[in-house]
Scaffold this motif. Structure first.
Motif, PDB file in Angstrom:
ATOM      1  N   ILE A 203      23.231  42.311  30.926  1.00  0.00           N
ATOM      2  CA  ILE A 203      24.775  42.336  31.083  1.00  0.00           C
ATOM      3  C   ILE A 203      25.308  41.207  31.846  1.00  0.00           C
ATOM      4  O   ILE A 203      26.038  40.302  31.692  1.00  0.00           O
ATOM      5  CB  ILE A 203      25.293  43.437  31.855  1.00  0.00           C
ATOM      6  CG1 ILE A 203      25.453  44.806  31.076  1.00  0.00           C
ATOM      7  CG2 ILE A 203      26.809  43.294  32.299  1.00  0.00           C
ATOM      8  CD1 ILE A 203      26.132  44.676  29.708  1.00  0.00           C
ATOM      9  N   THR A 204      24.306  40.865  33.051  1.00  0.00           N
ATOM     10  CA  THR A 204      24.589  39.610  33.932  1.00  0.00           C
ATOM     11  C   THR A 204      24.575  38.373  32.781  1.00  0.00           C
ATOM     12  O   THR A 204      25.445  37.338  32.911  1.00  0.00           O
ATOM     13  CB  THR A 204      23.840  39.415  34.842  1.00  0.00           C
ATOM     14  OG1 THR A 204      23.753  40.500  35.780  1.00  0.00           O
ATOM     15  CG2 THR A 204      23.922  38.070  35.779  1.00  0.00           C
ATOM     16  N   ALA A 205      23.570  38.383  32.138  1.00  0.00           N
ATOM     17  CA  ALA A 205      23.423  37.311  31.110  1.00  0.00           C
ATOM     18  C   ALA A 205      24.610  37.041  30.103  1.00  0.00           C
ATOM     19  O   ALA A 205      25.038  36.129  29.944  1.00  0.00           O
ATOM     20  CB  ALA A 205      22.028  37.211  30.206  1.00  0.00           C
ATOM     21  N   VAL A 206      25.219  38.181  29.648  1.00  0.00           N
ATOM     22  CA  VAL A 206      26.305  38.228  28.790  1.00  0.00           C
ATOM     23  C   VAL A 206      27.722  37.649  29.487  1.00  0.00           C
ATOM     24  O   VAL A 206      28.418  36.961  29.027  1.00  0.00           O
ATOM     25  CB  VAL A 206      26.503  39.805  28.294  1.00  0.00           C
ATOM     26  CG1 VAL A 206      28.150  39.877  27.629  1.00  0.00           C
ATOM     27  CG2 VAL A 206      25.625  40.190  27.305  1.00  0.00           C
ATOM     28  N   VAL A 207      27.812  37.965  30.700  1.00  0.00           N
ATOM     29  CA  VAL A 207      28.869  37.681  31.407  1.00  0.00           C
ATOM     30  C   VAL A 207      28.630  36.099  31.627  1.00  0.00           C
ATOM     31  O   VAL A 207      29.726  35.299  31.521  1.00  0.00           O
ATOM     32  CB  VAL A 207      28.904  38.238  33.031  1.00  0.00           C
ATOM     33  CG1 VAL A 207      29.927  37.420  33.842  1.00  0.00           C
ATOM     34  CG2 VAL A 207      29.178  39.811  32.583  1.00  0.00           C
ATOM     35  N   LEU A 208      27.677  35.595  32.162  1.00  0.00           N
ATOM     36  CA  LEU A 208      27.464  33.903  31.972  1.00  0.00           C
ATOM     37  C   LEU A 208      27.872  33.460  31.243  1.00  0.00           C
ATOM     38  O   LEU A 208      28.634  32.551  30.937  1.00  0.00           O
ATOM     39  CB  LEU A 208      25.982  33.881  32.269  1.00  0.00           C
ATOM     40  CG  LEU A 208      25.316  33.946  33.801  1.00  0.00           C
ATOM     41  CD1 LEU A 208      24.013  33.933  33.990  1.00  0.00           C
ATOM     42  CD2 LEU A 208      25.984  32.883  34.882  1.00  0.00           C
ATOM     43  N   ILE A 209      27.323  33.816  29.763  1.00  0.00           N
ATOM     44  CA  ILE A 209      27.800  33.153  28.371  1.00  0.00           C
ATOM     45  C   ILE A 209      29.064  33.196  28.310  1.00  0.00           C
ATOM     46  O   ILE A 209      29.593  32.355  27.653  1.00  0.00           O
ATOM     47  CB  ILE A 209      26.630  33.948  27.464  1.00  0.00           C
ATOM     48  CG1 ILE A 209      25.150  33.649  27.560  1.00  0.00           C
ATOM     49  CG2 ILE A 209      27.197  33.243  25.952  1.00  0.00           C
ATOM     50  CD1 ILE A 209      24.297  34.316  26.825  1.00  0.00           C
ATOM     51  N   VAL A 210      29.791  34.490  28.096  1.00  0.00           N
ATOM     52  CA  VAL A 210      31.062  34.670  27.844  1.00  0.00           C
ATOM     53  C   VAL A 210      32.015  33.954  28.717  1.00  0.00           C
ATOM     54  O   VAL A 210      33.017  33.188  28.229  1.00  0.00           O
ATOM     55  CB  VAL A 210      31.398  36.365  28.056  1.00  0.00           C
ATOM     56  CG1 VAL A 210      32.987  36.200  27.842  1.00  0.00           C
ATOM     57  CG2 VAL A 210      30.726  36.879  26.924  1.00  0.00           C
ATOM     58  N   ALA A 281      38.249  36.249  23.132  1.00  0.00           N
ATOM     59  CA  ALA A 281      38.329  37.409  22.837  1.00  0.00           C
ATOM     60  C   ALA A 281      37.290  38.298  23.371  1.00  0.00           C
ATOM     61  O   ALA A 281      37.258  39.666  23.635  1.00  0.00           O
ATOM     62  CB  ALA A 281      38.312  37.671  21.370  1.00  0.00           C
ATOM     63  N   ALA A 282      36.152  37.642  24.027  1.00  0.00           N
ATOM     64  CA  ALA A 282      35.134  38.311  24.717  1.00  0.00           C
ATOM     65  C   ALA A 282      35.346  38.552  26.111  1.00  0.00           C
ATOM     66  O   ALA A 282      34.432  39.246  26.832  1.00  0.00           O
ATOM     67  CB  ALA A 282      33.809  37.448  24.309  1.00  0.00           C
ATOM     68  N   LEU A 283      36.307  37.794  26.702  1.00  0.00           N
ATOM     69  CA  LEU A 283      36.642  37.863  28.034  1.00  0.00           C
ATOM     70  C   LEU A 283      37.063  38.943  28.702  1.00  0.00           C
ATOM     71  O   LEU A 283      36.489  39.486  29.640  1.00  0.00           O
ATOM     72  CB  LEU A 283      37.656  36.678  28.308  1.00  0.00           C
ATOM     73  CG  LEU A 283      37.888  36.233  30.042  1.00  0.00           C
ATOM     74  CD1 LEU A 283      36.642  35.915  30.479  1.00  0.00           C
ATOM     75  CD2 LEU A 283      38.898  35.301  30.075  1.00  0.00           C
ATOM     76  N   PRO A 284      37.797  39.744  28.061  1.00  0.00           N
ATOM     77  CA  PRO A 284      38.247  41.271  28.737  1.00  0.00           C
ATOM     78  C   PRO A 284      36.928  42.068  28.694  1.00  0.00           C
ATOM     79  O   PRO A 284      36.856  42.800  29.912  1.00  0.00           O
ATOM     80  CB  PRO A 284      39.183  41.679  27.782  1.00  0.00           C
ATOM     81  CG  PRO A 284      39.866  40.457  27.068  1.00  0.00           C
ATOM     82  CD  PRO A 284      38.770  39.404  26.998  1.00  0.00           C
ATOM     83  N   GLY A 285      36.045  41.998  27.889  1.00  0.00           N
ATOM     84  CA  GLY A 285      34.730  42.967  27.941  1.00  0.00           C
ATOM     85  C   GLY A 285      34.265  42.272  28.963  1.00  0.00           C
ATOM     86  O   GLY A 285      33.422  43.233  29.727  1.00  0.00           O
ATOM     87  N   ALA A 286      33.807  41.013  29.318  1.00  0.00           N
ATOM     88  CA  ALA A 286      33.084  40.553  30.308  1.00  0.00           C
ATOM     89  C   ALA A 286      33.660  40.797  31.645  1.00  0.00           C
ATOM     90  O   ALA A 286      32.905  41.375  32.698  1.00  0.00           O
ATOM     91  CB  ALA A 286      33.019  38.958  30.378  1.00  0.00           C
ATOM     92  N   VAL A 287      34.984  40.882  32.026  1.00  0.00           N
ATOM     93  CA  VAL A 287      35.513  41.257  33.212  1.00  0.00           C
ATOM     94  C   VAL A 287      35.615  42.714  33.378  1.00  0.00           C
ATOM     95  O   VAL A 287      35.294  43.398  34.320  1.00  0.00           O
ATOM     96  CB  VAL A 287      37.089  40.909  33.241  1.00  0.00           C
ATOM     97  CG1 VAL A 287      37.901  41.387  34.382  1.00  0.00           C
ATOM     98  CG2 VAL A 287      37.265  39.243  32.806  1.00  0.00           C
ATOM     99  N   PHE A 288      35.753  43.424  32.264  1.00  0.00           N
ATOM    100  CA  PHE A 288      35.852  44.841  32.161  1.00  0.00           C
ATOM    101  C   PHE A 288      34.322  45.322  32.794  1.00  0.00           C
ATOM    102  O   PHE A 288      33.944  46.472  33.614  1.00  0.00           O
ATOM    103  CB  PHE A 288      35.877  45.519  31.037  1.00  0.00           C
ATOM    104  CG  PHE A 288      36.132  47.052  30.858  1.00  0.00           C
ATOM    105  CD1 PHE A 288      37.647  47.581  31.017  1.00  0.00           C
ATOM    106  CD2 PHE A 288      35.310  48.144  31.138  1.00  0.00           C
ATOM    107  CE1 PHE A 288      38.182  48.699  30.853  1.00  0.00           C
ATOM    108  CE2 PHE A 288      35.769  49.299  31.099  1.00  0.00           C
ATOM    109  CZ  PHE A 288      37.118  49.814  31.065  1.00  0.00           C
ATOM    110  N   SER A 289      33.151  44.763  32.329  1.00  0.00           N
ATOM    111  CA  SER A 289      31.926  44.958  32.632  1.00  0.00           C
ATOM    112  C   SER A 289      31.566  45.004  34.179  1.00  0.00           C
ATOM    113  O   SER A 289      31.010  45.670  34.766  1.00  0.00           O
ATOM    114  CB  SER A 289      30.788  43.958  32.362  1.00  0.00           C
ATOM    115  OG  SER A 289      30.844  44.077  30.736  1.00  0.00           O
TER     116      SER A 289
END
Length: 318
Positions: A203-210, A281-289
């Motif tokens: 999840i941390t890697a996904v947040v970094l990328i997004v 469009a991926a940003l709300p998911g990253a913030v929600f994480s």
């Protein structure tokens, strides 16, 4: 492996701080993660493989024991959060890509960390596991249809493409993980202690990328996105509990439904946003994480302390 598990537990406790720091780092040097978006689906697939390894046939027996509680929880998952997401995109008149991102979060299945939060909250863990498992298995059908219904007014939506992506990054890894536990239990017993660490790192890697891929959107609309994400999560937690209470469920079940409804598989939302709609469009998911782990932990702690206080007189008299 015990050392790995201890590291995973430590990292899990500091997960919100780690993810916030990762997002800030990605925002400061987004060029370091340019071109990494193709890794996002693989990261989610790895996380979902780990989830599958934790499932057992007994986890689904809850459905037969308490079908009403289970049905209330799953219907709430796929009705309340999508409705709340649609309401927020309408009230705040969000830009199209951001609005689609909020809808993606709203229409995702239950989050992988919700079972831990329900356990900490002294909730009905069996109900939580059943809800997460079945809502995940339903996601390939329900998520694309709900996104088409609610987000089609913002951007073109191809439900067949969403279906295929969810099958590839969610359903196949979960089923594979389940089969590994069933037929290669020795292997899964050895690797299971490392799964929390793998999930946190994934999840941390996904947040970094997004965050790196949508740095401009973060700078221009970051506070608005945070506000919408916080409201969305709090609405899910509150309305989930309220519906479960109105339906006559006991307190542990209410807590499970509340947390299951409020905590979404935001990694899936970020993945679908990245692949099908663009970085913003991926940003709300990253913030929600980040946020739902903060709010889930706080709520679980509150309920655990409340239960401990209620049980204390009985323990003292016994």
């Amino acid at each position: 492996m015990q050392r790995v598990q201890a590291i995973g537990d430590l990292v899990g406790r500091w997960f919100p701080v780690i993810v916030v720091a990762a997002g800030a780092f990605a925002l400061a040097v987004p060029e370091l993660f340019a071109g990494w978006s193709a890794a996002v689906p693989w990261l989610l697939a790895l996380i979902m493989l780990g989830m599958g390894m934790t499932l057992r046939p007994a986890d689904f027996s809850y459905i037969a024991r308490r079908p009403a509680a289970f049905a209330i929880g799953v219907v709430a998952q796929y009705v309340l959060m999508p409705a709340a997401g649609w309401l927020l995109t309408t009230v705040f008149s969000l830009p199209p890509e951001i609005a689609v991102g909020v809808i993606l979060v709203a229409c995702a299945p239950g989050g992988t960390a919700s079972n831990v939060m329900v356990f900490l909250a002294r909730g009905d863990v069996a109900l939580s596991v059943a809800m997460t498992s079945v809502s995940t298995l339903l996601a390939p059908v329900l998520t694309p249809l709900l996104v088409l219904l609610l987000a089609g007014r913002f951007l073109p939506v191809a439900p067949a493409d969403l279906f295929l992506s969810i099958v590839q990054v969610v359903l196949v890894p979960v089923v594979l993980g389940f089969l590994l536990r069933r037929f290669a239990s020795g292997f899964t017993d050895r690797v299971t202690p490392a799964l929390p660490l793998v999930s946190v790192l994934g999840i941390t890697a996904v947040v970094l990328i997004v965050v790196a891929g949508s740095a401009d959107s973060v700078l221009s609309a970051g506070l608005l996105i945070l506000l919408v994400v916080v409201l969305h999560n709090l609405l899910g937690l509150a309305v989930g509990y309220g519906v479960a209470r109105a339906c006559g469920l006991d307190v542990p079940a209410r807590r499970a439904v509340s947390i299951e409804v409020g905590m979404q598989n935001s990694g899936l939302a970020a993945t679908l946003g990245t692949v099908h709609f663009g970085p913003a469009a991926a940003l709300p998911g990253a913030v929600f994480s980040v946020w739902h782990n903060v709010s889930g932990s706080a709520l679980a702690g509150f309920w655990a302390r409340r239960t401990a206080r209620e049980e204390q007189p009985a323990d003292a008299s016994g």
